[in-house]
Design an enzyme around this catalytic site. Structure first.
Site, short mmCIF file in Angstrom:
data_model
loop_
_atom_site.label_atom_id
_atom_site.label_comp_id
_atom_site.label_asym_id
_atom_site.label_seq_id
_atom_site.Cartn_x
_atom_site.Cartn_y
_atom_site.Cartn_z
N ARG A 59 35.08 84.66 26.21
CA ARG A 59 35.28 83.31 25.72
C ARG A 59 36.75 83.14 25.37
O ARG A 59 37.50 84.10 25.32
CB ARG A 59 34.40 83.05 24.49
CG ARG A 59 34.29 84.23 23.55
CD ARG A 59 34.12 83.85 22.14
NE ARG A 59 35.23 83.07 21.63
CZ ARG A 59 36.40 83.60 21.26
NH1 ARG A 59 36.65 84.91 21.37
NH2 ARG A 59 37.35 82.81 20.79
N GLY A 60 37.14 81.88 25.12
CA GLY A 60 38.54 81.57 24.92
C GLY A 60 39.13 81.13 26.26
O GLY A 60 38.94 81.80 27.27
N ALA A 61 39.83 80.01 26.26
CA ALA A 61 40.29 79.42 27.52
C ALA A 61 41.10 80.40 28.38
O ALA A 61 40.82 80.55 29.57
CB ALA A 61 41.09 78.15 27.24
N ARG A 100 32.02 76.33 32.29
CA ARG A 100 32.50 75.74 31.03
C ARG A 100 33.37 74.52 31.38
O ARG A 100 34.46 74.67 31.91
CB ARG A 100 33.34 76.74 30.23
CG ARG A 100 32.64 78.03 29.82
CD ARG A 100 31.52 77.82 28.81
NE ARG A 100 31.90 77.17 27.58
CZ ARG A 100 32.40 77.81 26.52
NH1 ARG A 100 32.61 79.11 26.56
NH2 ARG A 100 32.68 77.14 25.42
N GLN A 207 32.50 82.69 15.33
CA GLN A 207 33.58 83.45 15.97
C GLN A 207 34.64 83.89 14.97
O GLN A 207 35.26 84.93 15.15
CB GLN A 207 34.23 82.60 17.08
CG GLN A 207 33.35 82.35 18.29
CD GLN A 207 32.66 81.01 18.21
OE1 GLN A 207 32.34 80.52 17.12
NE2 GLN A 207 32.41 80.39 19.35
N ASP A 248 41.59 74.60 23.85
CA ASP A 248 40.91 74.81 25.12
C ASP A 248 41.41 73.84 26.19
O ASP A 248 41.32 74.12 27.37
CB ASP A 248 39.40 74.65 24.94
CG ASP A 248 38.79 75.87 24.28
OD1 ASP A 248 38.26 76.72 25.01
OD2 ASP A 248 38.87 75.99 23.04
N ASN A 258 39.62 71.57 20.91
CA ASN A 258 39.47 72.95 20.43
C ASN A 258 38.09 73.08 19.80
O ASN A 258 37.31 72.12 19.75
CB ASN A 258 40.57 73.29 19.42
CG ASN A 258 40.65 74.78 19.12
OD1 ASN A 258 40.70 75.59 20.04
ND2 ASN A 258 40.66 75.15 17.85
N LYS A 259 37.76 74.27 19.34
CA LYS A 259 36.44 74.54 18.78
C LYS A 259 36.05 73.51 17.74
O LYS A 259 36.87 73.09 16.94
CB LYS A 259 36.43 75.95 18.17
CG LYS A 259 35.10 76.38 17.60
CD LYS A 259 33.97 76.31 18.63
CE LYS A 259 34.24 77.20 19.82
NZ LYS A 259 33.17 77.05 20.85
#
Length: 361
Positions: A59-61, A100, A207, A248, A258-259
């Site tokens: 995970r994470g762009a 995603r 996270q 992201d 973003n999250k």
């Protein structure tokens, strides 16, 4: 995709890279199991990589982009007998690209991979796979180098004794290595400017609680874990001097996805006159997306909200919505820290200039 056994701590130069190519397959650190267990997944087909991305094992762009690059290599290596390579490669692109929708680095990496394929499509399968593997390895190394530059550019924004709030996980686990926002925090710590980090737990998948604390412990950086809803009290009491988050996708005007939970944190920082920084490589900026209203926001399984690690916490039949990201308007962002420098408002102009410099280098 098969689970490997628990691993011993890797060498220091690899300790914070969640992505490793080993001969003819990809190994991904399963982040859904951290911090309870460090388990590496073996991906031998592009569908394995797609599954790992969907279930947030990776995970994470930036990390998603690099993992997808290696997924293209696996796609060529797994060409079924008698299948047309071009047709098969197009299907692999579709499988990986559908995982995603918000993280722009995924599309960016797949577009680059398509160009590498086209440049080598007249060669045999082994040569095409070799060309893609060379490119994926370069992308991997370039991401680590870009993250270190982000840290170098971000560190001067800190003052001695600063306390910082961060949200979600933006360290090496979210990238190919080192980290974006957490890379900036790490650089400030190494420069002896950072006093401590407030870590948002980051509901619903925690996270921050599971991953950011795990990384900060490994670096020996002091931190306190707090509920997401504590940020307002921390800022109101003057207990934080900076906010640093990742991204992201960043639109051409500076609006940033973003999250989920990032936008209210930005509003609170603005209310209390605390600088709010976004840290991301320039590849996370999507100049084809005009503003945040054009960014697709992924909605994930509501069970992630109604359950915690498989245990139901809401009444049976309770309805839930699970928005994975929110959008912070550019007007709330003090600066965007990239691998080509620190961008300040007006972002439409400074982003355009940054891309021009990057293209010329």
């Amino acid at each position: 995709m098969s689970d490997a056994s628990k691993t011993t701590p890797p060498p220091e130069d690899e300790a914070f890279s969640p992505i490793r190519w080993r001969g003819n397959h990809l190994r991904l650190l399963d982040q859904t199991l951290l911090p309870r267990a460090e388990v590496w997944l073996e991906c031998r087909a592009p569908e394995d990589v797609a599954q790992a991305i969907c279930r947030l094992s990776v995970r994470g762009a930036p990390a998603i982009g690099v993992a997808a690059a290696y997924g293209l290599v696996l796609g060529v290596l797994c060409l079924p007998p008698g299948r047309d390579l071009r047709e098969h490669f197009g299907e692999v692109l579709e499988v990986l690209g559908s995982t995603r929708p918000t993280a722009v680095n995924l599309r960016w990496a797949l577009d680059q991979g398509r160009q590498v394929f086209e440049a080598n499509s007249d060669k045999d399968v082994e040569s095409v796979a070799a060309a893609l593997l060379l490119w994926a390895g370069q992308l991997h190394s370039q991401d680590v180098a870009a993250n270190r530059r982000i840290g170098t550019y971000g560190e001067p924004l800190f003052s001695a004794g600063d306390r910082v709030i961060t949200h979600c996980n933006t360290g090496a686990l979210a990238t190919a290595g080192y980290g974006t926002a957490l890379g900036v925090i790490r650089a400030a710590w190494e420069a002896e400017k950072l006093k401590m980090v407030w870590v948002d737990e980051t509901r619903p998948l925690l996270q921050g609680a599971r991953l950011t604390t795990w990384e900060l412990q490994r670096h020996g950086i002091p931190f306190r874990l707090v509920t997401d809803s504590s940020a307002g009290s921390i800022l109101a009491r003057g207990l934080a001097d900076r906010v640093v988050v990742g991204a992201d996708r960043i639109a051409a005007n500076g609006d940033t996805a973003n999250k989920i939970g990032t936008y209210p944190l930005a509003v609170l920082a603005h209310r209390h006159h605390v600088p709010f920084y976004v840290a991301a490589p320039i590849s996370t900026i999507d100049i084809m997306t005009a503003s945040g209203t054009d960014i697709p926001i992924e909605e994930r399984d509501p069970a992630e909200v109604t359950e915690v690690f498989g245990a139901r916490i809401a009444p049976a039949e309770a309805a839930a919505a699970n928005f994975a990201f929110d959008v912070t308007p550019a007007e709330l962002i003090t600066a965007i820290i990239t691998d080509v420098g620190v961008l300040s408002p007006p972002y439409t102009e400074t982003i355009r200039q940054a891309f021009a410099r990057d293209s010329a280098s």
